[in-house]
Design a protein around this motif. Structure first.
Motif, PDB file in Angstrom:
ATOM      1  N   ALA A   1       0.783  -1.130  -0.084  1.00 18.42           N
ATOM      2  CA  ALA A   1      -0.190  -0.160   0.123  1.00 18.42           C
ATOM      3  C   ALA A   1       0.955   1.105  -0.156  1.00 18.42           C
ATOM      4  O   ALA A   1       0.644   2.251  -0.860  1.00 18.42           O
ATOM      5  CB  ALA A   1      -1.024   0.075   1.018  1.00 18.42           C
ATOM      6  N   THR A   2       1.804   1.337   0.682  1.00 20.37           N
ATOM      7  CA  THR A   2       2.806   2.412   0.969  1.00 20.37           C
ATOM      8  C   THR A   2       3.592   2.664  -0.644  1.00 20.37           C
ATOM      9  O   THR A   2       3.836   3.886  -0.870  1.00 20.37           O
ATOM     10  CB  THR A   2       3.872   2.241   2.129  1.00 20.37           C
ATOM     11  OG1 THR A   2       4.593   1.290   1.885  1.00 20.37           O
ATOM     12  CG2 THR A   2       3.098   2.342   3.379  1.00 20.37           C
ATOM     13  N   THR A   3       3.801   1.567  -1.292  1.00 19.89           N
ATOM     14  CA  THR A   3       4.591   1.492  -2.508  1.00 19.89           C
ATOM     15  C   THR A   3       3.682   2.334  -3.575  1.00 19.89           C
ATOM     16  O   THR A   3       3.968   3.012  -4.239  1.00 19.89           O
ATOM     17  CB  THR A   3       5.182   0.108  -3.008  1.00 19.89           C
ATOM     18  OG1 THR A   3       5.972  -0.247  -1.912  1.00 19.89           O
ATOM     19  CG2 THR A   3       5.797   0.289  -4.291  1.00 19.89           C
ATOM     20  N   VAL A   4       2.281   1.862  -3.447  1.00 15.86           N
ATOM     21  CA  VAL A   4       1.311   2.390  -4.453  1.00 15.86           C
ATOM     22  C   VAL A   4       1.036   3.978  -4.115  1.00 15.86           C
ATOM     23  O   VAL A   4       1.105   4.821  -5.088  1.00 15.86           O
ATOM     24  CB  VAL A   4      -0.225   1.726  -4.061  1.00 15.86           C
ATOM     25  CG1 VAL A   4      -1.240   2.361  -4.837  1.00 15.86           C
ATOM     26  CG2 VAL A   4      -0.132   0.180  -4.816  1.00 15.86           C
ATOM     27  N   LEU A   5       1.086   4.388  -2.699  1.00 15.14           N
ATOM     28  CA  LEU A   5       1.155   5.825  -2.364  1.00 15.14           C
ATOM     29  C   LEU A   5       2.343   6.493  -3.014  1.00 15.14           C
ATOM     30  O   LEU A   5       1.943   7.500  -3.691  1.00 15.14           O
ATOM     31  CB  LEU A   5       0.953   5.740  -0.959  1.00 15.14           C
ATOM     32  CG  LEU A   5       0.858   7.066  -0.360  1.00 15.14           C
ATOM     33  CD1 LEU A   5      -0.641   7.829  -0.682  1.00 15.14           C
ATOM     34  CD2 LEU A   5       1.022   7.059   1.260  1.00 15.14           C
ATOM     35  N   LEU A   6       3.345   5.916  -2.829  1.00 16.39           N
ATOM     36  CA  LEU A   6       4.527   6.588  -3.609  1.00 16.39           C
ATOM     37  C   LEU A   6       4.368   6.622  -5.031  1.00 16.39           C
ATOM     38  O   LEU A   6       4.819   7.801  -5.585  1.00 16.39           O
ATOM     39  CB  LEU A   6       5.827   5.783  -3.096  1.00 16.39           C
ATOM     40  CG  LEU A   6       7.296   6.209  -3.821  1.00 16.39           C
ATOM     41  CD1 LEU A   6       7.449   7.932  -3.413  1.00 16.39           C
ATOM     42  CD2 LEU A   6       8.281   5.432  -3.207  1.00 16.39           C
ATOM     43  N   ALA A   7       3.843   5.753  -5.651  1.00 14.23           N
ATOM     44  CA  ALA A   7       3.659   5.679  -7.109  1.00 14.23           C
ATOM     45  C   ALA A   7       2.794   6.884  -7.606  1.00 14.23           C
ATOM     46  O   ALA A   7       3.095   7.569  -8.355  1.00 14.23           O
ATOM     47  CB  ALA A   7       3.321   4.433  -7.535  1.00 14.23           C
ATOM     48  N   ILE A   8       1.751   6.996  -6.675  1.00 12.36           N
ATOM     49  CA  ILE A   8       0.783   8.063  -6.950  1.00 12.36           C
ATOM     50  C   ILE A   8       1.075   9.296  -6.822  1.00 12.36           C
ATOM     51  O   ILE A   8       1.153  10.311  -7.542  1.00 12.36           O
ATOM     52  CB  ILE A   8      -0.440   7.892  -5.963  1.00 12.36           C
ATOM     53  CG1 ILE A   8      -1.262   6.626  -6.232  1.00 12.36           C
ATOM     54  CG2 ILE A   8      -1.466   9.103  -6.081  1.00 12.36           C
ATOM     55  CD1 ILE A   8      -2.309   6.331  -5.249  1.00 12.36           C
ATOM     56  N   PHE A   9       2.061   9.571  -5.782  1.00 15.36           N
ATOM     57  CA  PHE A   9       2.905  10.972  -5.635  1.00 15.36           C
ATOM     58  C   PHE A   9       3.777  11.141  -6.616  1.00 15.36           C
ATOM     59  O   PHE A   9       3.656  12.302  -7.517  1.00 15.36           O
ATOM     60  CB  PHE A   9       3.782  10.905  -4.448  1.00 15.36           C
ATOM     61  CG  PHE A   9       3.186  10.867  -3.182  1.00 15.36           C
ATOM     62  CD1 PHE A   9       1.992  11.192  -3.097  1.00 15.36           C
ATOM     63  CD2 PHE A   9       3.712  10.232  -2.081  1.00 15.36           C
ATOM     64  CE1 PHE A   9       1.411  11.235  -1.635  1.00 15.36           C
ATOM     65  CE2 PHE A   9       3.137  10.338  -0.763  1.00 15.36           C
ATOM     66  CZ  PHE A   9       1.806  10.887  -0.595  1.00 15.36           C
ATOM     67  N   ALA A  10       4.482  10.266  -7.425  1.00  9.79           N
ATOM     68  CA  ALA A  10       5.350  10.363  -8.605  1.00  9.79           C
ATOM     69  C   ALA A  10       4.526  10.714  -9.824  1.00  9.79           C
ATOM     70  O   ALA A  10       4.720  11.671 -10.607  1.00  9.79           O
ATOM     71  CB  ALA A  10       6.121   9.086  -8.593  1.00  9.79           C
ATOM     72  N   PHE A  11       3.305   9.905 -10.124  1.00 12.04           N
ATOM     73  CA  PHE A  11       2.836  10.149 -11.248  1.00 12.04           C
ATOM     74  C   PHE A  11       1.851  11.281 -11.192  1.00 12.04           C
ATOM     75  O   PHE A  11       1.340  11.786 -12.415  1.00 12.04           O
ATOM     76  CB  PHE A  11       1.799   8.847 -11.416  1.00 12.04           C
ATOM     77  CG  PHE A  11       2.460   7.921 -12.184  1.00 12.04           C
ATOM     78  CD1 PHE A  11       2.833   7.672 -13.525  1.00 12.04           C
ATOM     79  CD2 PHE A  11       3.155   6.808 -11.354  1.00 12.04           C
ATOM     80  CE1 PHE A  11       3.319   6.670 -14.353  1.00 12.04           C
ATOM     81  CE2 PHE A  11       3.592   5.721 -11.825  1.00 12.04           C
ATOM     82  CZ  PHE A  11       3.754   5.727 -13.381  1.00 12.04           C
ATOM     83  N   MET A  12       1.263  11.802 -10.112  1.00 13.27           N
ATOM     84  CA  MET A  12       0.728  13.047  -9.885  1.00 13.27           C
ATOM     85  C   MET A  12       1.645  14.355  -9.917  1.00 13.27           C
ATOM     86  O   MET A  12       1.234  15.506  -9.823  1.00 13.27           O
ATOM     87  CB  MET A  12      -0.146  12.862  -8.908  1.00 13.27           C
ATOM     88  CG  MET A  12      -1.418  11.973  -8.791  1.00 13.27           C
ATOM     89  SD  MET A  12      -2.477  11.963  -7.601  1.00 13.27           S
ATOM     90  CE  MET A  12      -3.126  13.907  -7.537  1.00 13.27           C
TER      91      MET A  12
END
Length: 332
Positions: free
Chosen positions: A291-302
């Motif tokens: 879940a935290t990795t998905v959160l980090l990916a969201i930060f990056a793509f946004m």
């Protein structure tokens, strides 16, 4: 008393080593025309992940798989929630570099693959070889990005900016103004890479003995005390990078460290000695890491700007995670 002295001394060494590593790596990167993100993804990330490698290998050889796997899972959670959260409280961390999105996507893919492997309850040698192959792919891509950037530097120096966008020109202007002093910068990098594992080891020794005196189980120690202790080099480095306004180094450090923790540390460890995945980790912690990795990916793509309110939320989330680990019966 000696345990508390070891903990405090280790933390002090970490802060100093993190500072000299950031200063040296940024100067060295710019003098060679290497993007700061690539330096953060490779040299800085691998150097700050050295304590995880030592701890996981030692634990695997001693037959304590709970600490070996828990160390990596807990470290990756800490790297996103704590290592990104604390610097955001100091200065805004910018996630706009083009390379951040690509490497965040790679980290997410690696994490999904690792999670799928863990469902088989054992990380065997074949799985370790797969993870090490992914490490080779990651390093090869970082090398290609370095070569592309060096070609852009050459074009810029020759006055040919037709193929460059405004962001690339601005970055190259920073490189053009970068200070020299490669020998000094190299010496700082070496000193930082030596000091970080040393400080981390001192802090871990003190923290583990304190935790055991309180009756904490080995799995909980791997997920919390050791994971946090081995993440201290990343934390020290990203804090100093935030102070010096080097967002690329901070983000590259977190992304690279999390990739390295999975594909290199668990890859090497499982090839040498297959690892049993504790049921407690599969029940909860592995999914928190995902879940935290998905959160980090969201930060990056946004293309997010991590400011202090989000930093506070990330740090609070980590504190809640630690509380849950101990509250779920991890203390004897």
């Amino acid at each position: 008393m000696l345990d508390y002295i070891s903990l405090a001394g280790g933390l002090a060494i970490l802060l100093v080593a993190g500072d000299v590593l950031v200063r040296g790596s940024v100067t060295l990167a710019r003098s060679f025309g290497i993007p700061s993100l690539v330096i953060g993804l490779t040299i800085v990330a691998f150097g700050t992940s050295a304590p995880e490698l030592v701890i996981s290998l030692r634990s695997a050889l001693d037959g304590v798989s709970g600490i070996a796997v828990g160390n990596v899972v807990g470290s990756n959670i800490a790297n996103v929630l704590l290592v990104l959260g604390v610097p955001a409280l100091i200065a805004t961390t910018v996630c706009t570099d083009k390379g951040v999105r690509k490497n965040a996507a790679f980290l997410l893919a690696v994490t999904v693959i690792f999670t799928a492997m863990c469902t088989f309850d054992t990380l065997n040698r074949a799985m370790g070889i797969v993870l090490l192959s992914l490490l080779g792919l990651f390093l090869f891509d970082s090398y290609r990005e370095m070569r592309r950037h060096q070609r852009r530097c050459k074009d810029y120096q020759n006055g040919d900016c037709t193929a460059l966008d405004d962001a690339q020109i601005a970055e190259l202007e920073e490189f053009d103004d970068a200070p020299g002093g490669r020998p000094v910068a190299f010496a700082l990098v070496v000193a930082g890479l030596i000091g970080l594992p040393l400080g981390g080891q001192l802090a871990i020794q003190g923290a583990v003995e304190i935790a055991r005196s309180w009756g904490v189980t080995d799995t909980a120690i791997g997920l919390t005390v050791i994971a946090l202790g081995t993440s201290l080099p990343e934390l020290a480095t990203t804090v100093m990078a935030a102070i010096r306004k080097e967002s690329a180094v901070a983000l590259g450090n977190v992304l690279g460290s999390n990739v390295f923790n999975i594909v290199a540390i668990l890859g090497i460890t499982s090839v040498i000695s297959p690892l049993d995945v504790p049921e407690a980790i599969m029940r909860y912690d592995i999914w928190v890491m995902l879940a935290t990795t998905v959160l980090l990916a969201i930060f990056a793509f946004m293309h997010s700007h991590l400011r202090w309110p989000l930093g506070l939320a990330l740090v609070t989330g980590y504190c809640l995670y630690i509380f849950f680990v101990f509250a779920s019966g991890s203390v004897a």
